[in-house]
Design an enzyme around this catalytic site. Structure first.
Site, PDB file in Angstrom:
ATOM      1  N   LYS B  74       0.851  -1.201   0.000  1.00 22.58           N
ATOM      2  CA  LYS B  74       0.000   0.000   0.000  1.00 22.58           C
ATOM      3  C   LYS B  74       0.884   1.248   0.000  1.00 22.58           C
ATOM      4  O   LYS B  74       1.886   1.302   0.716  1.00 22.58           O
ATOM      5  CB  LYS B  74      -0.891  -0.037   1.244  1.00 22.58           C
ATOM      6  N   SER B 149      -9.749   1.361   3.004  1.00 19.41           N
ATOM      7  CA  SER B 149      -8.969   2.177   2.090  1.00 19.41           C
ATOM      8  C   SER B 149      -7.883   1.410   1.337  1.00 19.41           C
ATOM      9  O   SER B 149      -7.379   1.902   0.326  1.00 19.41           O
ATOM     10  CB  SER B 149      -8.302   3.319   2.864  1.00 19.41           C
ATOM     11  N   SER B 173      -9.686  -0.776   7.246  1.00 15.23           N
ATOM     12  CA  SER B 173      -9.130  -0.572   5.899  1.00 15.23           C
ATOM     13  C   SER B 173      -8.397  -1.762   5.313  1.00 15.23           C
ATOM     14  O   SER B 173      -8.049  -1.743   4.130  1.00 15.23           O
ATOM     15  CB  SER B 173      -8.191   0.637   5.891  1.00 15.23           C
TER      16      SER B 173
END
Lengths: 96, 473
Positions: B74, B149, B173
């Site tokens: 990420k 997310s 997330s």
């Protein structure tokens, strides 16, 4: 929450907002505050908690952690504007 | 595909890390233009894969377990020399000057880094629609969101572009996108894994987590990433919390009062079927009462924005990131932050500034911290009688791109995951029976929650129930 309140918060937050943005944000934040206000009834008469999470001190010896200057160039390379070994910003004090 | 399966092939030598890299890179080259899981794809991964291939040829089994494993990271986790954008315009050109501790640990094992993945700006969102780098699509149904997310990481593993991926989990997330993409999503005990080098959102809530195709893979990553870090004072020791034992059979608690109206009927049916399955396997399933859990979201939307407003004060256009020029230093700040941040980020900064301001602090932040304490006490009471709490991961399967337009309806996607971050306990989302929507089978996740430092218990339970020939491996 009024548009003027948003403009004040935006100033405190150092974010320029347009008039249209302020109007939309006032609506959103009013809704969110309405939702989170139920926090009042959840806590009821419960004593307020002052500590946040697990609190303990983490200490280390007051000594040189690494060779001086070994990260300087890497970190200065991130700056939008620099002057030699300095990060460059506009004048902070106004002597007018 | 799992780490365990790849490892076996790599040691046998018929299929090498270079083969795995090339296969997965081909997937990225074919699909990423449409799915948009990756922000940057790394060409130097090929050299990492070649080195790993040589090491397996030389040493075989006598190599680190993560050697040559293709991973996606990420893009709010710092990797030295690579962009760390947090999917924000304000960090669009920011190149990380150092490695996050978890990256250092994975590099020491010789992992292959395929690239960095898309997220909601600064990890604020539940759909990966709010990114300065565009929407990420769900590879299972590209008209739907991958969750957020960490949607890019979920999509990367789901489309076969990496065997595992790293994400961050502040309110769900990792677990939400794992459930939407049909993967195992793991959120460790707060403090179990170092946050050093993660772009901070809510510092008392953030933890790095993992996307995998098996519970065992989540355990392998946890074992190789967790542990005390001198650069993160909040990392815990093995004796910070009381020992949480593993058992032959577990007692599972269902918080019935938490299964709310508005939950998708099919998801609820799948959840109930999963309870039957556990009972059939010999686990004891009982109802528990956790009235505060369903109200966690209100506390979360005070604590999190408060921490966001403080953490994001550092983006001022002086030391790193975007600078928009004004006439004075103050104007530089105002313009930089106006141009650099997206709408949701501004919304949360303003909300956080409000709840922390004089006169409102006690009514909001003070009360929210009190609720967190009450929730921890409620959990501790319940864990006296049960071992693990079970909830759905999300109230619905993946929703359509553009479906949730107002902020509050988006926030509700995290109703089951947020209490876990507020209390700091570990949780895992595992894929269960999918549900049919528009002729496509959409994944559904179930969440299991253990007491603080109960990570080993979740892995033990998860492997027993889900890493079986009939399970997901």
């Amino acid at each position: 929450m009024k548009k003027e309140d948003i403009e004040h918060l935006a100033k405190l937050s150092r974010i320029a907002v347009t008039s249209a943005e302020a109007t939309a944000l006032a609506e959103d934040i009013t809704d969110i505050l309405g939702y989170v206000s139920e926090i009042e009834e959840i806590t009821g008469t419960h004593a307020e908690v002052k500590e946040v999470g697990l609190l303990y001190n983490v200490m280390r010896e007051d000594e040189t952690p690494h060779e001086g200057g070994m990260y300087t160039e890497d970190l200065l390379a991130c700056a939008p504007e620099r002057d030699g070994q300095y990060v460059k910003v506009k004048k902070i004090l106004n002597n007018k | 595909m799992t780490i365990t399966e790849l490892r076996k092939k790599f040691i046998e030598g018929k299929y090498t890390p270079l083969n795995a890299y090339e296969e997965m890179r081909a997937v990225i080259d074919a699909k990423n233009a449409d799915i948009n899981a990756f922000i940057d794809v790394f060409d130097d991964a090929r050299e990492e894969a070649m080195r790993a291939t040589e090491q397996y040829a030389e040493k075989g089994n006598d190599t680190p377990i993560l050697l040559g494993m293709p991973m996606a990271i990420k893009n709010n986790i710092l990797m030295k020399g690579k962009r760390a954008t947090a999917s924000s315009k304000i960090l669009e050109h920011y190149v990380a000057p150092y490695d996050a501790t978890i990256i250092t640990r994975l590099k020491a094992q010789g992992a292959t880094f395929m690239g960095t993945t898309n997220l909601d700006e600064f990890a604020m969102g539940s759909s990966t629609e709010n990114s300065a780098f565009g929407v990420t699509k769900n590879p299972i149904d590209p008209t739907r969101v991958p969750g957020g997310s960490s949607g890019g990481s979920g999509a990367a593993v789901a489309m076969g572009a990496a065997v595992v991926a790293l994400g961050t989990d502040t309110g769900g997330s990792v677990r939400l996108p794992a459930s939407f993409c049909g993967l195992v999503g793991y959120k460790p005990t707060y403090g179990a894994v170092s946050r050093y080098g993660l772009i901070a959102m809510g510092s008392s809530l953030d933890q790095a987590g993992t996307f995998t195709n098996s519970v065992r893979d989540a355990e392998i990553l946890f074992e190789n990433m967790s542990g005390k870090d001198i650069y993160d004072a909040t990392t815990i020791n093995s004796d910070t919390y009381p020992l949480v034992a593993t058992k032959e059979k577990y007692r599972i608690g269902i918080p019935r009062d938490f299964l709310l109206e508005g939950m998708d009927a099919d998801v609820l049916a799948v959840f109930n079927a999963e309870i039957e399955k556990l009972t059939a396997l010999g686990h004891d399933v009982v109802d528990v009462s956790l009235p505060l859990m369903k109200r966690g979201l209100a506390a979360y939307y005070i604590v999190m924005p408060a921490e966001v407003s403080s953490n994001l004060a550092r983006y001022d256009g002086v030391r790193f990131g975007l600078r928009a020029e004004g006439d004075t230093l103050l104007e530089d700040y105002m313009k930089t932050r106006a141009e650099g941040f997206g709408t949701e980020v501004k919304r949360r900064i303003l909300l956080g500034t409000y709840v922390l301001s004089a006169g409102y602090y006690d009514a909001y932040y003070g009360k929210a911290e009190t609720v967190r304490q009450m929730m921890r006490a409620e959990l501790a009471e319940v864990y006296k009688n049960i071992d693990i709490i079970m909830t759905p991961t999300a109230p619905t399967p993946a929703f359509k791109i553009g479906e949730k337009s107002d902020p509050l309806s988006m926030y509700l996607a995290d109703i089951f995951t947020v209490p876990v971050n507020l209390t700091g306990v570990p949780a895992i989302s595992v894929p269960v029976t999918p549900v049919l929507r528009d002729d496509i089978l959409l994944p559904v996740g179930v969440q299991y929650i253990a007491p603080h430092a109960g990570d080993a218990r979740l892995f033990d339970f998860g492997k027993k129930v889900y890493d079986t020939p009939k399970g997901i491996t």
